[in-house]
Design an enzyme around this catalytic site. Structure first.
Site, PDB file in Angstrom:
ATOM      1  N   TYR A 111       0.882  -1.165   0.000  1.00 54.57           N
ATOM      2  CA  TYR A 111       0.000   0.000   0.000  1.00 54.57           C
ATOM      3  C   TYR A 111       0.921   1.216   0.000  1.00 54.57           C
ATOM      4  CZ  TYR A 111      -4.082   2.758   1.624  1.00 54.57           C
ATOM      5  OH  TYR A 111      -5.092   3.675   1.765  1.00 54.57           O
ATOM      6  N   LYS A 183      -5.696  -1.427  -1.961  1.00 59.72           N
ATOM      7  CA  LYS A 183      -6.810  -1.086  -1.067  1.00 59.72           C
ATOM      8  C   LYS A 183      -7.623  -2.323  -0.704  1.00 59.72           C
ATOM      9  CE  LYS A 183      -7.039   3.625  -0.850  1.00 59.72           C
ATOM     10  NZ  LYS A 183      -7.626   4.578   0.104  1.00 59.72           N
TER      11      LYS A 183
END
Length: 572
Positions: A111, A183
């Protein structure tokens, strides 16, 4: 009840065995089912795996330890990403078990911030992604057919981007698929959403980044971005297709451009359950940090003077969330707006400002207020001038202007505020408005600080990261689990209040202004419960009518990275 049973069909519990007709290499190449060396001797015989695997039957813990040792031996973040992404493509249970065991070390790799660099190299490193869908503008008129053919029917959440506003690096074309995959990994890690029930999608409407258009290796549409009616029609077709192919599914909008993000959210939020994380997730986490800081200092939000530097999607979203919280304290809408000053790169946003979004103009000040204000040498009411004049108690950065919160800005702020609240939220890390070490040095350690990107501790003091992973996973998971018919501002506010109560600085201002990243899975459940309860109270939950039923839905929907028994399908 019937509705809860539907939830359990869509998101199966871990107790039931999984059926498959796959055998041999085909089974090993299916990441949702593959166990690698975790297949038992009996499973190896039943599914024709003997000979394809070494002799040892290993536990998941042993596999995770091997992954950890391999990960530690890799120095470069991009190489670490490639290693972990390989796990994602081969074995979902091992991928998520590894991330769960080493969350603080690995999450910044899959991420933000590493994913930004990965996206920028997408053309050079492209490989066919699993569990990801590209819908391009040339498929207009056939989007539903493409979506139906490429996906299975148990999808409960679709995460979509057009990649115009990726992180702080802008238009990245089809490379945006990686932000969707990152995500969705966070959804599973921090809330327990089944990875087999989600779908990442890139709407390839072209790109305006000339380097991509000129790159012979760029795999997306090599044309300027669709605009106007053609763009709107393509998005309309996509939303209609999602509604038809995955009825009841939630739609998560991600990293759309500043000119389209809020318009799209407003257009479709009543069509199907949907939210925009850049607007509402960022707003919720930042608002929770500000609220917690006020609580820790024994102050009210309505007593703050708030300057937001960066009047784009994120900054305007934060302002919108703070305006709702201010009104919940009893202020009128006009009184609430008077507590917030929005500053763009061109200066303080006023009704005379051009080139900003409609959302930014909603925060505009009356130019007549500025008659006696000083100007910089260029005649602009810039950030320094605003801080010198307003003397804010809260300073929030979403500008991607590195170093914008200078020593002069901070000293001016502290001259009228003993414990300033400062949130340099821009990411990746090198675009942050200030480094926490500088902010604490300039304020003798008295500032309450949270950042958007990860920073190391400063003299043993933990830097709170205002990471959306503390809110959006619980929001999306709750929406899916209880079957919301609409995602409301009240649900988001319930989630951010739950988060604020978990922030250490809400009890002691010297503590971190956000929880530790390792706490994200626990907080994901806390947030999910608060949102599910609000959905039930508002009568917007299809699968639950009481708080007890909501908790049952959350429990039934939660996925954990453990190996399930496999049994052959009848057709095997």
């Amino acid at each position: 009840m019937q509705q809860t049973t539907l939830t359990m069909v869509l998101l199966p519990t871990l107790k039931a065995p999984r059926h498959t007709a796959l055998r041999g290499l085909a089974l090993l190449r299916q990441p949702a089912l593959n166990k690698g060396t975790g297949f038992s001797a009996e499973e190896r015989r039943i599914f024709d795996l003997e000979g394809w695997l070494p002799a040892q039957h290993e536990t998941l813990a042993q596999q995770v330890e091997r992954c950890w040792q391999a990960f530690q031996a890799i120095a470069q973040p991009l190489e670490r990403f490639a290693y972990v992404d390989g796990l994602r493509h081969s074995n979902w249970v091992l991928f998520y078990a590894f991330l769960k065991e080493h969350l603080e070390a690995v999450l910044p790799v899959v991420y933000t911030p590493t994913v930004g660099a990965v996206i920028q190299r997408f053309s050079q490193n492209y490989r066919t992604p699993q569990n990801g869908l590209f819908l391009n503008a040339a498929q207009a008129g056939r989007v539903e057919a493409v979506l139906r053919a490429a996906s299975h029917s148990a999808i409960c959440l679709v995460l979509v981007t057009d990649a115009e506003g990726i992180l702080g690096i802008g238009d990245q074309g089809v490379g945006g698929i990686h932000i969707c995959q990152g995500k969705l990994a966070v959804y599973t890690l921090c809330a327990g959403l089944d990875p087999d029930s989600v779908l990442p999608v890139v709407l390839d409407v072209g790109t305006n980044r000339q380097s991509l258009l000129n790159d012979p290796l760029y795999p997306g549409l090599r044309q300027p971005r669709l605009q106007g009616a053609a763009y709107d029609a393509f998005v309309d077709e996509f939303v209609a297709a999602v509604s038809d192919v995955f009825p009841g599914a939630c739609l998560h909008w991600e990293d759309f451009g500043r000119s389209t993000a809020k318009t799209i959210l407003d257009r479709y939020r009543d069509t199907l359950p949907s939210f925009n994380d850049d607007i509402q997730g960022t707003s919720g986490v930042a608002s929770a940090a500000v609220l917690a800081a006020c609580q820790g200092l024994g102050q009210r939000l309505q007593d703050q003077r708030i300057v937001i530097f960066g009047a784009g999607t994120a900054g305007c979203g934060i302002a919108d969330g703070l305006l709702r919280l201010l009104q919940s304290e009893g202020l009128t809408a006009t009184e609430a707006r008077q507590r917030i000053w929005a500053v763009d790169r061109t200066g303080l946003v006023t009704h005379a400002t051009t080139g900003v979004s409609p959302a930014a103009l909603e925060l505009a000040r009356d130019p007549r207020e500025l008659v006696d204000w000083p100007r910089n040498p260029d005649g602009v009411v810039d950030l320094q001038t605003v801080v010198d004049t307003v003397k804010p108690t809260v300073l929030i950065g979403t500008s991607t202007v590195a170093g914008a919160f200078s020593q002069a800005v901070v000293h001016s702020m502290q001259s009228a505020c003993e414990r300033p609240i400062i949130l340099p939220l821009s990411n990746p890390t090198h675009l942050a408005e200030a480094a926490p070490a500088d902010l604490w040095r300039w304020t003798d350690g008295r500032a309450l600080v949270a950042t958007g990107s990860p920073f190391p501790p400063v003299d043993g003091r933990v830097v709170g990261q205002c990471n959306n992973c503390f809110l959006f996973p619980g929001l999306g998971f709750a929406a899916v689990a209880v079957g919301v018919t609409r995602i409301t501002d009240a649900m988001i506010d319930a989630g951010l209040h739950a988060l604020a109560r978990e922030i250490p600085a809400s009890r002691q201002p010297a503590e971190s202004l956000m929880p530790a990243l390792a706490e994200a899975p626990r907080i994901g459940r806390v947030v999910a419960e608060a949102i599910a309860m609000e959905a039930v109270a508002a009568g917007l939950a299809r699968f639950a009518r009481t708080p007890d039923e909501a908790i049952h839905c959350l429990d039934a929907a939660e996925w954990s990275p453990i190996y399930q028994p496999l049994v052959p399908s009848v057709s095997a």
